[in-house]
Design an enzyme around this catalytic site. Structure first.
Site, short mmCIF file in Angstrom:
data_model
loop_
_atom_site.label_atom_id
_atom_site.label_comp_id
_atom_site.label_asym_id
_atom_site.label_seq_id
_atom_site.Cartn_x
_atom_site.Cartn_y
_atom_site.Cartn_z
CB CYS A 1 -86.20 30.78 -12.30
SG CYS A 1 -85.93 32.53 -12.18
CG ASN B 1 -84.75 28.90 -15.05
OD1 ASN B 1 -85.64 29.66 -14.69
ND2 ASN B 1 -84.56 27.71 -14.55
N GLY B 2 -82.33 32.24 -16.71
CA GLY B 2 -81.09 32.76 -17.30
C GLY B 2 -81.18 34.25 -17.55
CD GLU C 1 -62.24 28.29 -1.32
OE1 GLU C 1 -63.17 27.49 -1.43
OE2 GLU C 1 -61.81 28.68 -0.19
NE ARG D 1 -85.36 25.47 -9.09
CZ ARG D 1 -84.50 25.04 -9.99
NH1 ARG D 1 -83.81 23.96 -9.76
NH2 ARG D 1 -84.32 25.69 -11.09
CD GLU E 1 -63.09 22.19 2.55
OE1 GLU E 1 -63.78 22.04 3.58
OE2 GLU E 1 -63.13 23.20 1.84
CE LYS F 1 -63.72 24.06 -0.88
NZ LYS F 1 -63.87 25.36 -0.31
CD1 TRP G 1 -85.09 36.39 -6.54
CD2 TRP G 1 -85.09 34.29 -5.82
NE1 TRP G 1 -84.87 36.41 -5.19
CE2 TRP G 1 -84.85 35.15 -4.72
CE3 TRP G 1 -85.09 32.94 -5.61
CZ2 TRP G 1 -84.67 34.69 -3.43
CZ3 TRP G 1 -84.89 32.47 -4.33
CH2 TRP G 1 -84.70 33.33 -3.26
CE LYS H 1 -72.03 23.62 3.16
NZ LYS H 1 -70.93 23.87 2.25
CG HIS I 1 -39.67 36.34 1.49
ND1 HIS I 1 -38.53 37.10 1.56
CD2 HIS I 1 -40.46 36.93 0.54
CE1 HIS I 1 -38.62 38.12 0.72
NE2 HIS I 1 -39.76 38.03 0.10
C1 AGP Z 1 -65.32 25.36 3.30
O1 AGP Z 1 -65.35 24.48 2.26
C2 AGP Z 1 -65.50 24.75 4.62
N1 AGP Z 1 -66.69 24.03 4.68
C3 AGP Z 1 -65.35 25.73 5.78
O2 AGP Z 1 -64.06 26.28 5.74
C4 AGP Z 1 -66.37 26.86 5.80
O3 AGP Z 1 -66.10 27.77 4.80
C5 AGP Z 1 -66.30 27.57 7.16
O4 AGP Z 1 -66.59 26.64 8.15
C6 AGP Z 1 -67.27 28.76 7.21
O5 AGP Z 1 -68.57 28.31 7.06
P1 AGP Z 1 -69.75 29.36 6.81
O6 AGP Z 1 -69.52 30.01 5.49
O7 AGP Z 1 -70.99 28.52 6.84
O8 AGP Z 1 -69.71 30.33 7.95
#
Ligand code: AGP
Length: 613
Positions: A2, A100-101, A486, A27, A493, A490, A74, A608, A509
């Site tokens: 929103c 919003n919320g 995850e 948005r 990367e 993070k 939304w 990305k 193991h």
């Molecule tokens: C995650 O932080 C990375 N940018 C990368 O692992 C990403 O998740 C992966 O390339 C998948 O991207 P997607 O969700 O756009 O398909």
């Protein structure tokens, strides 16, 4: 997501408000409206669909006045209709509110107000606020006090803006929790308020950001700031350079940081329009699958890459426990080449933020080649994955600019949680009471996320201390194992530190051989059925001279006694706890990368969206 815009000054408010809403249109929204107070009193104009519809309505039926507020909505509560479009008014049409919320306890507040004789026009949670303000105004309070009393009754995270005909020169804006920002723009004899900078910066660079539990009373003479307990507040005026990228980054140094803090709001947007809290039902509009087909499903094959694959692993826990449907989770790059066994009554679920990841797209193609129906959970609207799939569930998380995915990840969890409940309600594995409990917990999640993100906790200090380490190990059990994966991704990367996520039970193991005083071990400990096991894994690490950073309940004395550091997270429903547990891991990675001078938003060697094999 929103959008909120307000203006009080000497110029006509309507064009300024509509223009501001246009700047926030990226948005996304499904309806828009505004209210203006002028000589004719309060005028309300609302329309479903694009802002153009509202502009056309204003051309044919203009409003005049130099104070006004507007909103792009939304839907969360109530379908997309003109009646449910903001702004919402009270019984007498004297008080008008945009928000919003989510008002988590709106049902009980509404029942109480109806019992007191209030008449409701919409199905929204927001209308409750208009009637509460009306109640306190009728009780003799001034506008700012009436708004404060009303907000004191709300549970949830809300950004609220109020107008009232008895106070034709005042806009009252307030922020409760982290359901999105409230920014005040200061001009000469005129003031703006908006949910984000792009709606203000073309007018002024002098802004004030409201924090949690703060409000502002705005008029042509200036702004007054108060805490929600009524105590006056002195606020710092910040000057924002007018640079579109900087504007898009707002007050944050990096997009990743901004996107981490946007999660309370992006989570609200992930569930917008998909939950009927009164009927305790999930509505996934636009899914082309007949209920019989969903009842006859034999298995789900989830395909994804990177962070999305971790989200798929978490979705497996949700779907298998709530819909009692087996889920296999595959890397897209593996699925496409392993000639997977797909039965006629299977469904392939593809998860992707960008919707352009070539391995995930190829896995979808493979599914189609094998005649399987496909469903995509995607953030990027109109992306290939969305076009390729038979059905789409959009995340509505807004643009994710930082290469390291954060808000898209937590929205992927909420999307799968909704899918699991939807499959459970369709397949009859989830009764009404259970659904009501699960959906009430979902409604409480954004505010809890806001509480965890209220500050960075011990993460900056831990980052300072361990930024030079060469290796990290992340451990979790059950639903927290993918959270460990995850957390490791993070850190890897964006800080280039080698990090591994591992199921804690597997440590002995192999990885236990790596443990020494130079390798921090991040252990995610939930108040769940494997807590005892996690405690003994922590002891195993300590016994080898390892350093343990535990992500756990801050009140958990046993964890505190065993671990070197505790990053506190509130304990919550086991299926949604991963949304909370991953937040400190995002922050830790962010602060380590900043201290190592890494390019947080564009880390080396990464894109990305990975459009090559
Ligand atoms: C995650 O932080 C990375 N940018 C990368 O692992 C990403 O998740 C992966 O390339 C998948 O991207 P997607 O969700 O756009 O398909």
């Amino acid at each position: 997501m929103c959008g909120i815009v307000g203006y009080v000054g000497s110029r006509q408010a309507a064009p300024i408000v509509v223009n501001g809403l246009n700047r926030l249109a990226y948005r996304g929204y499904d309806s828009a409206g505004l209210a203006v107070i002028g000589e004719q009193g309060l005028a309300l104009r609302r329309s479903v669909g694009k802002l153009e519809n509202l502009s056309r309505l204003l051309e044919s039926n203009p409003v005049f006045g130099s104070i006004g507020i507007g909103h792009t909505r939304w839907a969360t509560h109530g379908s997309v209709t003109e009646t449910n479009t903001h702004p919402h008014i009270d019984c007498a049409g004297q008080v008008v509110v945009i928000q919003n919320g989510i008002v988590e306890n709106y049902l009980e507040l509404k029942q109480a107000l109806v019992a007191e004789g209030h008449t409701f026009r919409s199905q929204t949670d927001t209308e409750v606020i208009a009637h509460l303000v009306e109640k306190y105004l009728c009780g003799g309070a001034d506008l700012a006090t009436a708004v404060r009393h009303a907000l004191a009754l709300l549970r949830g995270a809300n950004a609220v803006v109020v107008l009232a005909t008895r106070y034709p020169d005042q806009i009252v804006a307030a922020r409760l929790g982290n359901a999105g920002g409230v920014t005040v723009g200061l001009g000469d004899g005129e003031i703006w308020v908006a949910s984000d900078l792009p709606a203000i910066l073309e007018h002024t660079q002098r802004v004030v950001f409201l924090e949690d539990r703060e409000m502002a009373v705005l008029s042509r003479d200036g702004a007054q700031y108060l805490r929600l307990d009524g105590t006056p507040l002195a606020k710092k005026i910040e000057t924002i350079a007018w640079d579109p990228v900087a504007a898009a980054r707002g007050r944050y140094k990096h997009f990743m940081q901004k996107e981490i803090y946007e999660q309370p709001r992006s989570l609200i947007d992930a569930l917008r329009g998909r939950v009927d809290f009164e009927a305790a039902e999930v509505r996934l509009e636009g899914l082309p699958f007949h209920p019989d087909q969903l009842r006859g499903l034999g298995r789900i094959h989830t395909v994804a890459c990177g962070t999305a694959w971790h989200a798929g692993l978490l979705g497996k826990y949700m779907i298998e426990s709530l819909a009692r449907l087996p889920v296999e989770v595959d890397y897209g790059s593996e699925f496409r080449y392993r000639d997977p066994l797909i039965q006629a009554n299977d469904l392939v679920l593809a998860i992707s933020q960008s919707g352009e990841t070539v391995d995930t797209l190829a896995a979808m193609e493979e599914a189609r080649r094998k005649g399987a129906p496909t469903l995509a959970i995607v953030n990027a609207v109109g992306s290939q994955a969305a076009r390729l799939a038979d059905g789409v569930i959009y995340l509505h998380a807004g643009p994710e600019i930082g290469v390291a995915s954060t808000k898209a990840f937590t929205s992927m969890l909420v999307a799968q949680y909704l899918l699991a409940i939807y499959l459970g309600q369709t397949r009859g594995t989830l009764g009404l009471a259970e659904r009501r409990r699960l959906l009430q917990q979902l409604a409480e999640l954004p505010n809890l996320v806001g509480q965890v993100l209220a500050d960075d906790g011990p993460c900056p200090e831990l980052a300072e201390r361990y930024q030079h380490c060469r290796d990290f190990l992340f451990l979790g059990r059950g639903i927290n194992y993918p959270v460990a994966l995850e957390g490791a991704l993070k850190l890897k990367e964006i800080s280039y530190i080698h990090a591994e996520g591992y199921p804690a039970g597997e440590m002995k193991h192999g990885p236990i051989a790596l443990i020494d005083a130079q390798m921090p071990v991040v252990a995610i400990v939930g108040r769940d059925h494997v807590r005892e096991k996690m405690l003994s894994n922590i002891e195993q690490v300590k016994a080898r001279g390892g350093v343990v950073i535990a992500v756990a309940d801050g009140e958990d004395a046993e964890v505190a006694a065993k671990a070197d550091h505790v990053v506190p997270v509130p304990q919550f429903s086991p299926l949604l706890a991963p949304v909370l547990n991953v937040l400190p891991l995002q922050l830790l990675a962010y602060h380590v990368a900043v201290r190592r001078g890494c390019d947080v938003d564009q880390p080396r060697n990464l894109a990305k969206s990975v459009t090559v094999e």
